[in-house]
Design an enzyme around this catalytic site. Structure first.
Site, PDB file in Angstrom:
ATOM      1  N   SER A  55       0.639  -0.907   0.185  1.00  0.00           N
ATOM      2  CA  SER A  55      -0.203  -0.264  -0.019  1.00  0.00           C
ATOM      3  C   SER A  55       0.797   1.125   0.392  1.00  0.00           C
ATOM      4  CB  SER A  55      -1.061   0.263   1.279  1.00  0.00           C
ATOM      5  OG  SER A  55      -1.777  -0.956   1.146  1.00  0.00           O
ATOM      6  N   TYR A 143       6.239 -11.968   4.174  1.00  0.00           N
ATOM      7  CA  TYR A 143       5.593 -11.109   3.370  1.00  0.00           C
ATOM      8  C   TYR A 143       4.744 -12.075   2.075  1.00  0.00           C
ATOM      9  CZ  TYR A 143       2.161  -7.578   0.753  1.00  0.00           C
ATOM     10  OH  TYR A 143       0.900  -6.774   0.451  1.00  0.00           O
ATOM     11  N   LYS A 172       2.441 -12.938   6.640  1.00  0.00           N
ATOM     12  CA  LYS A 172       1.303 -12.247   6.673  1.00  0.00           C
ATOM     13  C   LYS A 172       0.778 -12.384   5.193  1.00  0.00           C
ATOM     14  CE  LYS A 172      -0.478  -7.666   3.523  1.00  0.00           C
ATOM     15  NZ  LYS A 172       0.008  -6.883   3.267  1.00  0.00           N
ATOM     16  N   VAL A 214      -3.242  -6.642   8.108  1.00  0.00           N
ATOM     17  CA  VAL A 214      -2.592  -6.157   7.411  1.00  0.00           C
ATOM     18  C   VAL A 214      -3.269  -5.793   5.690  1.00  0.00           C
ATOM     19  CG1 VAL A 214      -0.633  -5.552   7.092  1.00  0.00           C
ATOM     20  CG2 VAL A 214      -0.486  -6.866   8.430  1.00  0.00           C
TER      21      VAL A 214
END
Length: 306
Positions: A55, A143, A172, A214
């Site tokens: 993001s 991630y 994640k 997240v």
């Protein structure tokens, strides 16, 4: 002597918002707006902050800019909630540098993405993450986002890493394969931290033993995303389920174009930022922006009228 990571593992729970990187109209980073966005999150009950993840448009930032964003974020947070910056890159040495910087700054953990574009095999992924983990004492959350990286970190590879590297404490998973996600906790252990990176799987991942999410939607509606987690951890399943479905329409519209373009458009409509991305990213179409505005209005989110 191996460091005890139990304390930080107990703190890393709930909604960890991946805050966007705000730009000025000239495309410089707006550090004042970044601080304001973080305050907006903390005022609305967010449980943790991340920056320079997907993001945060990390591939559009220089390494120096990523370090500066991390510095501004940790200064603003000032220990009020855990800080987990994204420190991964497609470049191994950049990943090493950024992860060491996160440790130097005092981040609570570093989130390290599976390298994108390169498509390394599983052996190479193991070597990459182990080398990074061995070089620092900071906890690592891997991630895994196959849709962005074109490579999936296999459960067996992740389990080997969690076994061989005590500071790799979680993952994640932005992975639509829910069977894969279930097997993460089976193979890595139930105390391994599992975060959802897919909005519609935030609640389902909690039900199988996940610890939080997240997710980009929290940039727009931080209070309700945090409340979903609060309700679940308080044993209020009905409220958590209701919020899961209540947030679904907002989740959907924010992912009709590549993240974070719709999120930045929405934040612009809310008067939080200049809605600016760096090329090759750009704002969504006018049609989608109209739909986003209508959805925000439906949710009662305050908008600037233009």
């Amino acid at each position: 002597m191996t460091r005890d990571y139990s304390e930080i593992k107990s703190k890393l729970r709930g909604s960890v918002t991946p805050v966007i990187t705000p730009f000025k109209s000239n495309h410089d980073i707006d550090y004042e707006k970044l601080a304001q966005l973080i305050e907006f999150q903390l005022e609305n009950g967010t449980h943790g902050i991340s920056v320079t993840g997907t993001s945060g448009e990390p591939s559009s930032l220089t390494v120096e800019e990523r370090e500066q964003v991390m510095e501004k974020a940790i200064q603003t947070i000032n220990g009020r909630v855990p800080f987990v910056p994204g420190t991964g890159s497609t470049n191994h040495q950049e990943t090493m540098r950024l992860t060491k910087k996160a440790e130097e700054l005092g981040a609570d953990a570093a989130m390290v993405i599976v390298p994108y574009y390169n498509k390394p095999n599983q052996q190479a992924l193991y070597k990459h993450f182990k080398t990074v983990a061995d070089a620092v004492d900071i906890p690592i959350i891997i991630y895994n986002i196959p849709g962005r990286t074109a490579q999936n970190l296999h459960v067996d590879t992740l389990a080997q890493l969690s076994n061989d590297c005590p500071n790799i404490i979680g993952v994640k998973e932005s992975n639509k394969d829910f069977e894969h996600v279930n097997r993460v906790l089976l193979k890595c252990g139930r105390d391994f931290l599992l975060f959802s990176g897919i909005e519609l799987l935030c609640y389902p991942m909690l039900t199988i033993g996940g610890v939080g999410s997240v997710c980009a939607t929290a940039n727009i509606e931080p209070r309700k995303v945090a409340q979903l987690h609060d309700a679940w951890f308080a044993g209020d399943v009905e409220t958590a389920q209701n919020l899961h479905y209540e947030l679904m329409e907002l989740n959907d519209v924010l992912f009709k174009d590549t993240n974070p373009a719709p999120v930045k458009a929405a934040l612009g409509m809310m008067g939080k930022i200049e809605p600016v991305l760096r090329l090759p990213m750009d704002l969504p179409s006018e049609t989608l922006q109209k739909e986003i505005r209508q959805t925000l209005d439906k949710y009662g989110i305050g908008l600037q009228h233009v």
